[in-house]
Design a protein around this motif. Sequence first.
Motif, PDB file in Angstrom:
ATOM      1  N   PHE A  40       0.841  -1.209   0.000  1.00 55.52           N
ATOM      2  CA  PHE A  40       0.000   0.000   0.000  1.00 55.52           C
ATOM      3  C   PHE A  40       0.872   1.253   0.000  1.00 55.52           C
ATOM      4  CE2 PHE A  40      -1.891   3.455   2.455  1.00 55.52           C
ATOM      5  CZ  PHE A  40      -2.993   3.736   1.663  1.00 55.52           C
ATOM      6  N   ILE A  41       1.888   1.244   0.891  1.00 58.12           N
ATOM      7  CA  ILE A  41       2.737   2.443   1.015  1.00 58.12           C
ATOM      8  C   ILE A  41       3.415   2.747  -0.322  1.00 58.12           C
ATOM      9  CG2 ILE A  41       4.861   3.308   2.090  1.00 58.12           C
ATOM     10  CD1 ILE A  41       3.992   1.813   4.652  1.00 58.12           C
ATOM     11  N   LEU A  42       3.977   1.708  -0.960  1.00 61.49           N
ATOM     12  CA  LEU A  42       4.753   1.958  -2.184  1.00 61.49           C
ATOM     13  C   LEU A  42       3.869   2.267  -3.379  1.00 61.49           C
ATOM     14  CD1 LEU A  42       7.605  -0.675  -1.893  1.00 61.49           C
ATOM     15  CD2 LEU A  42       7.774   1.779  -1.588  1.00 61.49           C
ATOM     16  N   HIS A  43       2.647   1.721  -3.390  1.00 64.57           N
ATOM     17  CA  HIS A  43       1.800   1.961  -4.571  1.00 64.57           C
ATOM     18  C   HIS A  43       1.022   3.267  -4.462  1.00 64.57           C
ATOM     19  CE1 HIS A  43       2.395  -1.626  -7.057  1.00 64.57           C
ATOM     20  NE2 HIS A  43       2.788  -2.160  -5.912  1.00 64.57           N
TER      21      HIS A  43
ATOM     22  N   SER B 187      12.374   2.948  -7.837  1.00 62.93           N
ATOM     23  CA  SER B 187      13.712   2.329  -7.877  1.00 62.93           C
ATOM     24  C   SER B 187      14.772   3.408  -7.635  1.00 62.93           C
ATOM     25  CB  SER B 187      13.951   1.608  -9.199  1.00 62.93           C
ATOM     26  OG  SER B 187      13.986   2.513 -10.259  1.00 62.93           O
ATOM     27  N   GLU B 188      14.550   4.587  -8.217  1.00 59.79           N
ATOM     28  CA  GLU B 188      15.512   5.684  -7.995  1.00 59.79           C
ATOM     29  C   GLU B 188      15.529   6.102  -6.533  1.00 59.79           C
ATOM     30  OE1 GLU B 188      14.176   8.548 -10.811  1.00 59.79           O
ATOM     31  OE2 GLU B 188      15.184   7.578 -12.500  1.00 59.79           O
ATOM     32  N   ALA B 189      14.318   6.124  -5.924  1.00 58.50           N
ATOM     33  CA  ALA B 189      14.231   6.547  -4.525  1.00 58.50           C
ATOM     34  C   ALA B 189      14.955   5.558  -3.613  1.00 58.50           C
ATOM     35  CB  ALA B 189      12.762   6.655  -4.109  1.00 58.50           C
ATOM     36  N   TRP B 190      14.821   4.262  -3.886  1.00 61.98           N
ATOM     37  CA  TRP B 190      15.526   3.267  -3.064  1.00 61.98           C
ATOM     38  C   TRP B 190      17.034   3.449  -3.182  1.00 61.98           C
ATOM     39  CZ3 TRP B 190      14.282   0.496   0.925  1.00 61.98           C
ATOM     40  CH2 TRP B 190      12.971   0.045   1.114  1.00 61.98           C
ATOM     41  N   LEU B 191      17.507   3.620  -4.411  1.00 56.14           N
ATOM     42  CA  LEU B 191      18.958   3.806  -4.603  1.00 56.14           C
ATOM     43  C   LEU B 191      19.439   5.018  -3.812  1.00 56.14           C
ATOM     44  CD1 LEU B 191      19.279   3.072  -8.431  1.00 56.14           C
ATOM     45  CD2 LEU B 191      20.362   1.779  -6.610  1.00 56.14           C
TER      46      LEU B 191
ATOM     47  N   GLU C  62      11.229  10.580   0.094  1.00 58.81           N
ATOM     48  CA  GLU C  62      10.911  10.741   1.517  1.00 58.81           C
ATOM     49  C   GLU C  62      10.213   9.485   2.061  1.00 58.81           C
ATOM     50  OE1 GLU C  62       8.286  13.949   3.907  1.00 58.81           O
ATOM     51  OE2 GLU C  62       9.094  14.596   1.985  1.00 58.81           O
ATOM     52  N   VAL C  63       9.240   8.985   1.269  1.00 59.52           N
ATOM     53  CA  VAL C  63       8.467   7.816   1.707  1.00 59.52           C
ATOM     54  C   VAL C  63       9.378   6.598   1.822  1.00 59.52           C
ATOM     55  CG1 VAL C  63       6.667   6.202   1.000  1.00 59.52           C
ATOM     56  CG2 VAL C  63       6.306   8.652   0.738  1.00 59.52           C
ATOM     57  N   VAL C  64      10.208   6.401   0.810  1.00 62.44           N
ATOM     58  CA  VAL C  64      11.080   5.221   0.818  1.00 62.44           C
ATOM     59  C   VAL C  64      12.057   5.302   1.997  1.00 62.44           C
ATOM     60  CG1 VAL C  64      12.967   4.120  -0.439  1.00 62.44           C
ATOM     61  CG2 VAL C  64      10.846   4.647  -1.614  1.00 62.44           C
TER      62      VAL C  64
ATOM     63  N   GLN D 288      18.781   0.510 -15.954  1.00 61.65           N
ATOM     64  CA  GLN D 288      19.183   1.617 -15.096  1.00 61.65           C
ATOM     65  C   GLN D 288      19.309   1.178 -13.637  1.00 61.65           C
ATOM     66  OE1 GLN D 288      16.598   4.914 -15.462  1.00 61.65           O
ATOM     67  NE2 GLN D 288      18.147   6.399 -14.932  1.00 61.65           N
ATOM     68  N   SER D 289      18.289   0.420 -13.167  1.00 61.76           N
ATOM     69  CA  SER D 289      18.337   0.044 -11.756  1.00 61.76           C
ATOM     70  C   SER D 289      19.425  -1.013 -11.538  1.00 61.76           C
ATOM     71  CB  SER D 289      16.984  -0.479 -11.275  1.00 61.76           C
ATOM     72  OG  SER D 289      16.688  -1.708 -11.874  1.00 61.76           O
TER      73      SER D 289
END
Length: 1450
Positions: free
Chosen positions: A282-285, A364-368, A294-296, A398-399
């Motif tokens: 839910f959080i990620l979608h 994926s960018e946010a996690w990196l 910020e969320v990640v 890219q990821s």
Amino acid sequence: MLRKKRRSTADKVEAATTSTKAKKSRSTGRQPKEPAPEETNESVFGVFLREAGVTLKQGGTSNEIAVDQVVFQKRIKKQLQKSPRYPGIVQEFTAGLESHIEEPERFRNCLLPCVPRLSDGDSSCVSSFQESLLRMLLGIEILQTPIINTLIEKIPEFMLDGAGDGGLSIPHIIINQLKWLDRVVDSKELAVKLMELVSVAPVEVQRDIITSLPEILDDTQHNDIARELNSLLQENTQLTVPILDALSSLNLSASLLTEVRGAVMATLAAVQLEDLPVVVKFILHSVSASDAYEVVCSLRKKLELEQCVLPPVLQASQSRMKSKGPAASSSTAAGRRSSSSSQDSVALVLDGIKSAVRFQKRISEAWLKAIESVDEAEDHKVIDVLVLFILHSTNANQSRRGAERLVKLKVRGGQIQEALLQRTFRDYAQVMRGYFPSILALAQGLLRSPDPCVVPFGGHMYRHSFTAFDSYCQQEVVGSLVTHVCSGVGGEVDMALELLCGLVTEKPSEMSLYAVFVKGILDYMDNLTPQQIRRLFHLLSTLAFGQQQQGSLIQDDMHIVIRKQLSSTVPKYKRIGIIGAVMIIGSMGAVRPKVKESQNGLLPQETLRQVAALLELVKSSSESSAEAAALYYDELANLILSSILDPQVQENIGKTVLDDFQDDFVVDLGPDVLGSFPLTPHVIYNLDDEESQGGITINLLPLLAKELQNKGEQKSHTQKAHKRVSPLCLSPFFRLLRLCEEKQHQGDLEEIDALLGCPLILTDMDVVDKMESMSKAEREFLCTLLFHTINWFREVVNAFCGQKETEMKMKVMTRLQNITYLQTLLERALAGTPGYVPPVANFDGESPDGVILSPAPPVKTKKDGTAKKRKAPGKNSSESSSQLEETEADKTQQEQPEKEKEKEKEVRPGVSLVSYRQFFRELDMEVLSVLQCGLLSRSLLDSELHTKVQQEVLLGPAELVFLLEDMLRKLEFSLTAAPAKRTPFFKAKTDKSVGFSHLQQRSSKDIASYCVQLLPTLCSHLENCHNHFQTLLSKNNGVVDGPATDVQEHHLMSAGYQLLLQILNTTFSWSGFSQPGQRSLLKKALGVLAERLKEESAELTLEQLVKHSFKYLMNFHSTMPNLSTALILSQLLSTVSERGGDPAAYREQTASLAKRFLGQNWVTASGEKERGIKFNEALHTVLKMYMAHVDDVLKAVEEIAGEGIPELIKAAKDESSASWPTLNRQTFLVYYKVMMTELEKAIRKIPACKVSDSSEAQSEKLLTWNLAVRDFHILVNLGKVFDSRPVLIVCLKYGRLFLESFLRLGMPLLDNSFKRHMEDVQGLLKTFQLSTRQLHHMCGHSKMNQDTSLTNHVPALKKSLELFVYRVKAMLTLNNCQEAFWIGNLKNRNLKGEEILSQRSQGSEDEDEEEPPPPQEQSEDEAQEMDSEESTKVHRTEDVDQDDITDDSD
């Protein structure tokens, strides 16, 4: 999920309907014999229904409908509205419905679908599926609200019943009636009622209601209901999944979604593990592009996977605790189940992350970015490692690339460490298995990396994968490692072999399954170094001859390969055969643990027979060539040293060694040596005078002469060749003998101690002075003799350095003196023998074949001989040695008789031995224990006339330097992490590891701990050097080059001082100290330094230890003999300060020390000023260190440029600046370059201007910029005085960089400060324009001289100068002062300010350079601004060349 349930209910009902249809068709339209009883209570409700076409049934039979449901709804609506009692009739109708459904059976009937009634065979008007009665009534708007109220009131009656017969839950069916209505009349009221119901209902009903909300309510209610669900979520974690299910189906506003997500995030820690996947999904979608990062970040912080899965140890202990009763096995099974279910939940969480990453690039960018932003190793969590594997496993390029880059970055920085990886594999093996391809790909990438810091981490990934995963993965891991070994790339091969060896040791039974894979490496041995071949054969022979049955399959292959290699005539393959055979002997002959078959742990006879046969085979194969025999002795010696052999095998090797050595190399000491030799033989270097009657001697010169003679005869009759003794084998054979004796007599060398003091048959060493009169052959013979003698002494020192008796120590010391003296002779002999190729000393390397076997020496080695002086620094593997070439060149032997000294003084200096290192035998680490003797200085000898020497063993300065040089080389080879030292990735021409064979077999940790043991000794030597120079200074009244200075001793002592500091620096710089396991060793090392100062042995913290060590080392600064030693002391201090975790605390001391060194007159022992390239390099580094540690760089630059340089300009030609003695005309460029670079770096660190800045903050920044611009102006103007090309290049290059930084950071500040601080801004621009004018002149000068090294910088600089003009104009426009801006043409001038004549053609158009009058009309503001009009009038050149446009003003 719930929809599926509903469908299944409907299916059941349909099935029931079809069965009734079948029955009816059988009776072909006739009425059944027992008709179901119909409803007879004729209320308004019943009448209306009957007239509309529905027949109510009783019992278990469904209600029947004769018309289509739409027709039915129309009829009811019409009846109600047409009724005279309307709207009261609605209440009556509802009351009738309520009374009808009082009975549960009838209520159930009304909730289930109606059955079509097929009267008179007319079925066309009724569709096969009809809704339930209540559902049809809910579709009538005037009835909807009262019926909804009725239904909701009915729910509590059935709430606690659970599922009835047939598995039907009444509340569930009631809620289903409310879904997907065409129109909800009062959605708000319905929402309120449902939420009230949720507050009292049991969990099952709550879940039903909540998940159905999106299908019941219309969009207008979504935001309100989401708020209520949000608050409910925080009260009740049991409802997490249904609430999130509902929320993800509701249509919410962005702000509310953020709020809800925040609330969900807050409850994350309390969520049940099995609910976690839904929450994460839910959080990620629900993330938008703007808040993804910020969320990640927040999710990463809250997601504590470590707490989700119990480590296996805890699981086991918990299950043991549970299983104290009889139900032991069931509780362990339950433990296992809980573990696997928790692993499943984690896997689902990761799947949620994976789908989010795969379908949304922003996530994926946010996690990196989130993982990259973690700075500390302890802040990294298991989730980071898992997410990196997920990112790598997604197909997006890219990821994948991002994950690879980030893994390397984090591992290099030490933030992701092996402990974290181990934890991940230990607790999440099941989850990780799914990402195995990514783990393998990442490990391959890391192992292939040219950066040695990340290679070990790739190894850990391989090792854990092998340990944690199934046999398929193990096979892949072994296959991948074998590929690495076959690649032939240095570091990769080393790491892969180390891993394979480790796996064979840890998991022998698993690895033996893959022995055939590993055997494949044998086809790729051409690219491997000797050390790698040793590793490989150790690995294969452990597999083949170990206890595992499967591994023995490759035994025959091994024997075949070895025999093939040994019988080869190509030296390279023979070498591989010898190394391999000795490793196999080691594995076959290793001590076995006691097992039943073999009596008391001894080897079976068959194995012993094989070992003996193999030994014999190798021995006979290697007798044909001296190099092969020498290698065989060396390899056997290594084997005896490094492994524990079975006593019988040990005895077999050692039984004839002593006799053979005596027969080959030792002769009785006779009055004279018979025979004709190239040089007259002499027996010298005897240390056992009194026993000369029955003495022995080493038969070196005759053997060497015989070998030369044999080489000449070799071509004519090779057949008759019987065993020939070569002097090449002397040192290797002695090493083998010594190690066999040590093993046999537990370290006692009494049997062979005569060899330490026995003399050698050499020649009179005076011949070195007569080199000119000797033939080329004689000169080469002398050089070879010297090499063999030095190598013999080196091996003797290796053998006896550990003996405890004083007499033995004295002899070892004398042998060291012999070595240093012979080296000075060898340097001179080599200088007179160009093109000479020395005999080989390290037999496992590549070069020997080429050197010895080819008649003409190969180019590579020839360079060693002929171009020695030029090649020396390059050949050398450590910085120190190249700095010490001069030391070695004129090193003398102070303890030799006076006669020899006199001769030495007359001769010319020799060649440096740096490039000949590979031709000397390797000294063992143990030899360094000789350093523990005291230091002998000339003062002791002079005052006590040799008496002291007899009582105590002392090291001379030359021997000290010799041992320290060797130690430094060893440390730099083992402890330095630079790729060039450790791993020659692109196969270099010369192998850096030649001469470090024994050292390579020890780990860097062993070597570091050995150094720490020697630290007290090194400190004593350091203090001795310090005292020596202090005494010297006091004797000479503070002058270095006074009459009491002995140049030679000064040279050696300063070399020793420098080496000691370098050794300490290399030791403390070891990267291993930053690993958690080596902290105690670091504390021990720092403790040694701290104890020299404080006697307290109390336990100190690391910070305190660093503080005391720093203080101790600071004491040496007063006696630095030269600037390069001073530089190393500064580097050592900064290395030590970094170990404490707070280097900032030592900034001030480091800066003041560097300033002290810069303010010192550096003079050599002979009284000349220090100068030259090395001095300038050292000065450059010290000056940079000063600038890096000083508090205010701008003030420091102003101090040097404003005081020191004007003093230099006034001083005489060869004089220095008074306040900065190291600043003279030769070193000006060094100072200038450092000041320019540091000034440019400093302004980049000035914080950028913010609109919110207060007036004080703005004026403070303005002040800083003013200072920077003033410094820049001084430095640019120095280009007029010192106008050499290098100075101008520095000025043009850094001038542009300064200008660009000013435009980027300074101009926004001026924009904002212009109105408040107009005077300051004008002053600043005025100063800056003087600098830009000068830069413009430099551009003109460059063009005029047509010097490409200068003109290369011109276009970019001109562009920046022009940008500056327009940027100033923009600033004035912004502040409404554009009238004050004026542009004119600027003439091109040279450095002296003279106009460049080629521009005369434009003279008529040129404006005068003088200041133009201000514009006539101006506002008050502008008038004020024009008070200092120079600052804002900007002149512009319009030259012949278009690209010459630039700015400037007076």
